[in-house]
Design a protein around this motif. Structure first.
Motif, short mmCIF file in Angstrom:
data_model
loop_
_atom_site.label_atom_id
_atom_site.label_comp_id
_atom_site.label_asym_id
_atom_site.label_seq_id
_atom_site.Cartn_x
_atom_site.Cartn_y
_atom_site.Cartn_z
N ASN A 491 111.09 70.41 44.68
CA ASN A 491 109.68 70.27 44.95
C ASN A 491 108.71 70.39 43.75
OD1 ASN A 491 110.59 71.70 47.80
ND2 ASN A 491 109.43 69.88 48.07
N THR A 492 108.97 69.62 42.60
CA THR A 492 108.53 70.12 41.21
C THR A 492 107.07 69.33 40.95
OG1 THR A 492 109.79 67.97 40.32
CG2 THR A 492 110.72 70.40 40.25
N ALA A 493 106.85 68.35 41.76
CA ALA A 493 105.73 67.39 41.58
C ALA A 493 104.54 67.64 42.26
CB ALA A 493 106.05 65.87 41.58
N LYS A 494 103.29 67.34 41.85
CA LYS A 494 102.04 67.20 42.73
C LYS A 494 101.68 65.73 42.53
CE LYS A 494 100.52 71.97 42.28
NZ LYS A 494 99.54 72.75 41.86
N ALA A 495 101.07 64.97 43.62
CA ALA A 495 100.74 63.96 43.43
C ALA A 495 99.29 63.43 43.97
CB ALA A 495 101.64 62.98 44.27
N GLN A 496 98.56 62.46 43.32
CA GLN A 496 97.37 62.35 43.98
C GLN A 496 96.88 60.52 44.02
OE1 GLN A 496 93.61 64.42 42.85
NE2 GLN A 496 92.85 62.51 41.86
N TYR A 497 96.82 60.19 45.15
CA TYR A 497 96.54 58.96 45.62
C TYR A 497 95.25 58.88 45.93
CZ TYR A 497 101.74 59.86 46.59
OH TYR A 497 103.08 60.10 46.33
N GLU A 498 94.75 58.08 45.03
CA GLU A 498 93.07 57.74 44.90
C GLU A 498 92.72 56.24 44.68
OE1 GLU A 498 90.98 60.21 42.57
OE2 GLU A 498 91.98 59.53 40.63
N GLY A 499 91.78 55.74 45.47
CA GLY A 499 91.64 54.33 45.10
C GLY A 499 90.44 53.74 46.00
N VAL A 500 90.24 52.32 45.83
CA VAL A 500 89.32 51.77 46.74
C VAL A 500 89.87 50.22 47.10
CG1 VAL A 500 86.94 50.95 46.76
CG2 VAL A 500 87.54 52.77 45.33
N THR A 501 89.57 50.17 48.49
CA THR A 501 90.06 48.75 49.00
C THR A 501 88.87 48.19 49.50
OG1 THR A 501 92.17 49.93 49.93
CG2 THR A 501 91.72 47.90 50.64
N PHE A 502 88.92 46.72 49.15
CA PHE A 502 87.93 45.93 49.44
C PHE A 502 88.47 44.87 50.41
CE2 PHE A 502 86.50 47.40 45.26
CZ PHE A 502 85.26 47.59 45.55
N THR A 503 87.90 44.47 51.48
CA THR A 503 88.25 43.36 52.35
C THR A 503 87.06 42.46 52.64
OG1 THR A 503 88.17 44.77 54.20
CG2 THR A 503 90.30 44.63 53.26
N ALA A 504 87.38 41.36 53.09
CA ALA A 504 86.13 40.35 53.35
C ALA A 504 86.68 38.95 54.00
CB ALA A 504 84.98 40.14 52.29
N ALA A 505 85.83 38.32 54.73
CA ALA A 505 86.24 37.05 55.29
C ALA A 505 84.70 36.53 55.55
CB ALA A 505 86.93 37.41 56.76
N GLU A 506 85.13 35.14 55.62
CA GLU A 506 83.92 34.16 56.03
C GLU A 506 84.52 32.95 56.67
OE1 GLU A 506 81.27 33.28 57.30
OE2 GLU A 506 79.76 33.89 55.64
N LYS A 507 83.77 32.30 57.56
CA LYS A 507 84.31 30.96 57.92
C LYS A 507 83.22 30.02 57.60
CE LYS A 507 86.40 28.46 61.58
NZ LYS A 507 86.55 27.95 62.83
N LEU A 508 83.63 28.82 56.87
CA LEU A 508 82.72 28.07 56.36
C LEU A 508 83.12 26.76 56.75
CD1 LEU A 508 82.29 29.15 52.59
CD2 LEU A 508 80.96 29.66 54.61
N GLY A 509 82.69 26.13 57.88
CA GLY A 509 82.94 24.95 58.49
C GLY A 509 84.36 25.12 59.04
N ALA A 510 85.37 24.15 58.59
CA ALA A 510 86.74 24.05 58.85
C ALA A 510 87.40 25.14 58.27
CB ALA A 510 87.06 22.71 58.67
N TYR A 511 86.79 25.63 57.24
CA TYR A 511 87.60 26.61 56.14
C TYR A 511 87.18 27.99 56.55
CZ TYR A 511 87.86 22.74 53.14
OH TYR A 511 88.22 21.33 52.35
#
Length: 626
Positions: A491-511
């Protein structure tokens, strides 16, 4: 270093990061629902709270992967599908069937709790975690992913998140399905399944068998190792049976079995040996759901999971068995939901190689939960105490709140604690230290989501701090180990998990456009080093289109450079993968699918010296009479 092409690809996520909130307003949580769309408010999710809740009432950061997405994935593994999910990276020692890891938000693979139809799977070997390589993708109907600690709901293991896998539930008339897949590396797979319901009885069965010649997974190792192709053979079967006793009581049983024999190249002499590992996975589950009054309901669940590995050369065997019983109670008072859970879990571990290990341990968990969703407000509170036979009591908790600023905009915030106990291998093998302590985490996050019409956007920022992080000491750092020459866990370590997650969606006609971007900093704060095999940036961008009876799709997976070692001395260059998929109905009963992975034939590694698959084409034909 001649890595200029990879370096150019590695910087692409930086450009994406700068433009993402605007240019990618049209993208989505990767593979959420049908490979891109965020789950609709009426859809139900079980995993986040262990209760069926509308997705709109779940504060946690979640993704749902449906069967259509899985079918379009081709002849790949479960981890390859998860690699397109926001916040997830994978590592693999070569091809399908070999050692695989899944990292959520930069966490270790062992920090993700994994369940199949509610049955916990885990391994007490080495660093722990689910045996991803043995989970059969063809048997899966749906996958739910929860990002963020959920130990207050699931106990040990759920430090970074939870992945729950569901096989098909039978309904309607008898429905047989036969699917044949063939592709690169002489890969082939046959899947046969049937489902349906008769009066109060429903059923679903499936069998699958496949194989691949594979490719040389270590072509550039010095000294040269066995130059043969490293393939695999896989077979699996599952059944899910249910009986609706009456309107208020249902009993259900499920079973899944899988066997994968995979070739790999190892360093022990002689180097030309055909090393092979047989991985076996079995899950058994039985549950009774009862609604005793309009407000009070219970669930009693018995489950048993087995993870077994056998080395063909030396016949060594490692086996983990997890048996558990769950009693879950829910009581509704208007918009308020109260829950109380009692869970007993027993882990057994057997290792036949010297020195032999034959140990067991148990945990008893008691959890309380409160959920409330009304008008613009959603609240989720949980607290749980686990009494471990080896480590005593541990209490974890979580609190989450979401507020709908407008019908389209919602903000959320949450905080929670988590833990993971050391595996029995880490404590009692030749590398073990009996006095190891559990890893302990503390997470906070905030989120913003927008959903109106076909437009969706989300951003989540998080920070997860871990103490007593388990690492392996070797060389000069192993001076304090019981046998310094062997090395040991500590048990020698300390960790830090930090971040930002972006998500997005769009429907344009058939796409339909979708995408996600993760900017993260998973690091060892003691050494001030980036944690091994995790990128600071990774992204997915894709598009689907309906055209002349075809469903066509394309996506790009981008990853920045990573380090292969904890000391950050060996670099794994960044990469970009371009993939295509196509499917069409040949008739009302027949469907054709095709998948082209790694179009540009990119050579890349997710684990040092282990090559990943190059360009590969898979085609499939499915018969499913209506």
């Amino acid at each position: 270093m001649k890595t200029a092409p990879h370096a150019r690809l590695a910087v692409l996520p930086l450009a994406v990061a700068a433009a993402f909130p605007l240019a990618f307003f049209a993208a989505s949580p990767a593979l959420s629902q049908t490979a891109g769309a965020t789950p609709q408010l009426k859809e139900m999710m079980v995993t986040a709270t262990r209760s069926a809740r509308p997705v709109g009432d779940v504060v946690a950061d979640v993704t749902i992967i449906d069967r259509e997405t899985i079918e379009r994935a081709g002849a790949v593994g479960v981890a390859d599908v998860l690699a397109r999910v926001p916040g997830i990276e994978i590592t693999r020692n070569g091809g399908i069937g070999n050692t695989t890891g899944v990292s959520i938000r930069g966490g270790e693979s062992r920090h993700t709790a994994v369940l199949i139809n509610g049955v916990r799977i885990d391994s007490q070997t080495t660093s722990g975690g689910a045996g991803w390589s043995a989970i059969p993708l063809s048997q899966i109907e749906r996958i739910e992913v929860v990002r963020g600690p959920t130990s207050a709901v699931y106990g040990s293991d759920a430090v970074a998140g939870v992945v729950q896998i569901f096989t098909k539930k039978g309904e309607g008339p008898f429905a047989p399905v036969v699917a044949l897949t063939y592709g690169s590396y002489q890969t082939h797979r046959l899947d046969v399944s049937a489902s349906g319901s008769v009066n109060a009885f429903d059923y679903s069965f499936g069998v699958s068998q496949g194989a691949s010649d594979g490719f040389n997974i270590r072509p550039n190792v010095v000294p040269a190792q066995n130059p043969d192709a490293d393939g695999y053979k896989a077979a699996s079967a599952n059944a899910r049976l249910g009986f609706q006793i009456n309107a208020d009581h249902r009993i259900e049983a499920n079973i899944l079995q899988s066997r994968v024999e995979a070739q790999y190249d190892s360093t022990p002499l002689p180097l030309v040996r055909d090393y092979r590992r047989i991985s076996k996975l079995q899950t058994l589950g039985l549950q009774l759901d009862s609604k005793w009054t309009e407000n009070y309901s219970t669930r009693i669940a018995l489950s048993h999971g087995t993870d077994k590995g056998e080395e063909v050369i030396d016949r060594s065997v490692d086996q983990t068995k997890i048996a558990s019983i769950l009693w879950q109670n829910e009581y509704k008072i208007g918009a308020h939901l109260l829950s109380a859970t009692l869970e007993q879990r027993r882990d057994e571990f057997r290792l036949t190689s010297a020195p032999r290990v034959d140990r067991s341990k148990s945990q008893t968990g008691v959890g309380l939960g409160y959920a409330w969703s009304q008008a613009a407000h959603t609240v989720q509170l949980n607290i749980r105490n686990d009494n471990d036979s080896e480590f005593g009591g541990k209490t974890t908790g979580s609190a989450a709140y979401a507020f709908a600023v407008t019908p389209a905009w919602k903000v959320s915030a949450s905080a929670g604690t988590s833990y993971r106990v050391p595996t029995l291998y880490q404590r009692f093998s030749q590398f073990g230290v009996a006095g190891l302590k559990p890893e302990s985490g503390r997470n906070t996050e905030i989120g913003l989501k927008y959903a109106e019409g076909s437009s969706e956007f989300g951003v989540v920022a998080y920070r997860n701090k871990l103490t007593n992080l388990l690492t392996f000491l070797s060389g000069a750092g192993a001076a304090g180990c019981p046998v310094p020459a062997n090395g040991c866990y500590s048990n020698t370590a300390k960790a830090q998990y930090e971040g930002v997650t972006f998500t997005a969606a769009e429907k344009l006609g058939a796409y339909r456009l979708y995408g996600s971007l993760d900017i993260q900093n998973p690091r060892d704060v003691v050494l001030n080093k980036q944690l091994a095999r995790r990128a600071r940036r990774h992204a997915t961008v894709g598009v689907d289109i309906q055209l002349a009876g075809w469903t066509l799709g394309a996506d790009v997976l981008l990853s920045a450079k990573r380090f292969d070692t904890a000391a950050n001395t060996t670099i794994l260059p960044g990469y970009g993968l371009v993939n295509f998929s196509a499917s069409t109905a040949l008739s009302k009963d027949w469907k054709f699918t095709a998948k082209l992975d790694n179009l540009t034939d990119k050579a890349y590694e997710t684990a040092g010296t282990y090559a990943m698959a190059r360009r590969a084409l898979y085609v499939g034909l499915t018969w499913a009479p209506l």
